[in-house]
Design an enzyme around this catalytic site. Structure first.
Site: not given
Ligand SMILES: *[C@@H]1O[C@H](CO)[C@@H](O)[C@H](O)[C@H]1NC(C)=O
Ligand SMILES: *[C@@H]1O[C@H](CO)[C@@H](O)[C@H](O)[C@H]1NC(C)=O
Ligand SMILES: *[C@@H]1O[C@H](CO)[C@@H](O)[C@H](O)[C@H]1NC(C)=O
Ligand SMILES: *[C@@H]1O[C@H](CO)[C@@H](O)[C@H](O)[C@H]1NC(C)=O
Length: 387
Positions: A134-136
């Site tokens: 999961a990331c931004t």
């Protein structure tokens, strides 16, 4: 019943906490990194692409051997980093390894030899990043058309929660493995990346003066498991996502070429590719299904779109309300304004909770025209959201 579940969750204390963080103040003055959310700068290594693949990672692995094998061979068999993947015993991995494309198969062999971690565990470590990140990520352009690309990498969800330390076991074990790698040919940089020791694909990288690239996971029903199962069963026409990003970073020489390869190569699993170029207007989020590009969302001056920001949800849909890192990140981008965007202010945005959360392993800041990549190991002491 789904709606009722949704309502119940909305009323639960957890969502009250989430709502609190949605209203959370954007951080400022976080850069240069310091304080409890900063666990150290990331060490640089050089990987020489002129060496045979099995020898390329020897330096990195001899340095990180202890972190890798401590994580791999913790006190109990189930304490290990790689054994978190559980399935390692049941896949007949050496056979699977032979099906992976060159040079990745050889590099994985070399990593196993140099670290003493069994081949199957290194292999699984390499495969499972593909589906659990999961990331931004954000690409932004300042008022002068100067492009910046930044990302938080969040990893380790659902892989064990340490009650005592209030942290994710996997995330804890990965932090010491974060490395910056300068990939060189003829003693000259081809590309640079923030990665994990033992991992041969790429999730974050810069081809200096040409483009920057990050990959975020895209959850989908037609998800990674199906493609990976098909690969194991012999249908091998798709490409591993992080091998594609690596090969693009290594071989593409322009934004347009990278964009074309990332949008047109058949993949094993859906993904988001976030790509920045070296001149005004060159920034996009490519939303991929396994077969094709569903959408390319680009910077657009005429629409006033000076940044594109991606977490783990299609940009034209609402994010899952329990995992909304997009709204606070965009709120802080908007507050920062185009005139003030820079690596420094991007670090502030990525330090705002819950964009920064207990899964956040590192923050990377890239400046394509300077050819610069810098990254920082992160922590999120309480109060902080688990994701
Ligand atoms: C929990 O935190 C303590 C103190 O920081 C540390 O010594 C210990 O290794 C941590 N446990 C895990 C599983 O990371
Ligand atoms: C790279 O640099 C090293 C040390 O500076 C030198 O020994 C080596 O010959 C160089 N290799 C190439 C391919 O230029
Ligand atoms: C941008 O990238 C293109 C393609 O690699 C290159 O020809 C051009 O010189 C680059 N421009 C700048 C300003 O670095
Ligand atoms: C940020 O600004 C964009 C463009 O004006 C707007 O579409 C978006 O709703 C804003 N988002 C937030 C969270 O403020």
């Amino acid at each position: 019943t789904l709606e009722r579940l949704h309502d119940a969750l909305l009323k639960s204390p957890l969502s009250a906490v989430k709502a609190k963080y949605r209203r959370a103040q954007c951080r400022s003055g976080m850069y240069p990194p310091k304080g409890p959310t900063f666990k150290g700068a990331v060490t640089w290594y050089t990987v020489n692409l002129d060496l045979p693949p099995a020898k390329r990672w020897t330096d990195v692995m001899s340095d990180k051997k202890d972190d890798v094998s401590v994580s791999s061979r913790g006190k109990s068999r189930h304490d290990g980093l790689f054994s978190e993947f559980g399935v390692s015993a049941c896949l007949g991995q050496p056979l699977l390894l032979d099906t992976l494309p060159f040079p990745f198969n050889e590099e994985i062999r070399g990593i196993s030899a140099a670290s003493g971690v069994p081949l199957g565990e290194v292999l699984l470590f390499n495969i499972f990043y593909e589906v659990f990140t999961a990331c931004t990520s954000v690409v932004a352009e300042d008022s002068n058309g100067h492009l910046f690309h930044a990302r938080n990498l969040d990893f380790g969800l659902f892989m064990g929660w340490d009650v005592r330390n209030k942290s994710w076991l996997m995330t804890e074990k990965l932090r010491p493995l974060v490395v910056n790698v300068d990939f060189q040919r003829n003693n000259k940089t081809v590309f640079k990346s923030t990665s994990f020791a033992g991992y041969v694909g790429m999730l974050t990288g810069i081809h200096p003066h040409a483009f920057t690239l990050t990959m975020n996971e895209r959850f989908s029903l037609d998800g990674g498991y199906i493609g990976i199962m098909e690969w194991i069963l012999g249908k091998r026409d798709g490409m591993w996502m992080s091998f594609l990003t690596r090969s693009v970073l290594e071989n593409a020489t322009s934004y347009e070429e990278a964009k074309q390869k990332l949008s047109q190569t058949k993949l094993l699993a859906p993904a988001y590719f976030i790509l920045g170029g070296n001149q005004t207007g060159q920034g996009c989020v490519i939303t991929r299904s396994r077969v094709l590009s569903l959408d390319i969302w680009e910077l657009d001056r005429t629409l006033g779109r000076w940044y594109v920001l991606e977490t783990n949800y299609d940009h034209w849909k609402e994010p899952l309300f329990l995992d909304d890192r997009r709204t606070p990140a965009m709120k802080c981008m908007n507050q920062t304004t185009r005139a003030n965007i820079s690596p420094k202010t991007l670090y502030d945005v990525l330090s705002t909770k819950p964009v920064l959360n207990k899964l956040t392993t590192y923050t990377t800041l890239m400046d394509v025209s300077e050819g610069r990549l810098e990254s920082y190991i992160r922590d999120c002491p309480d109060p902080c959201m688990p994701w």
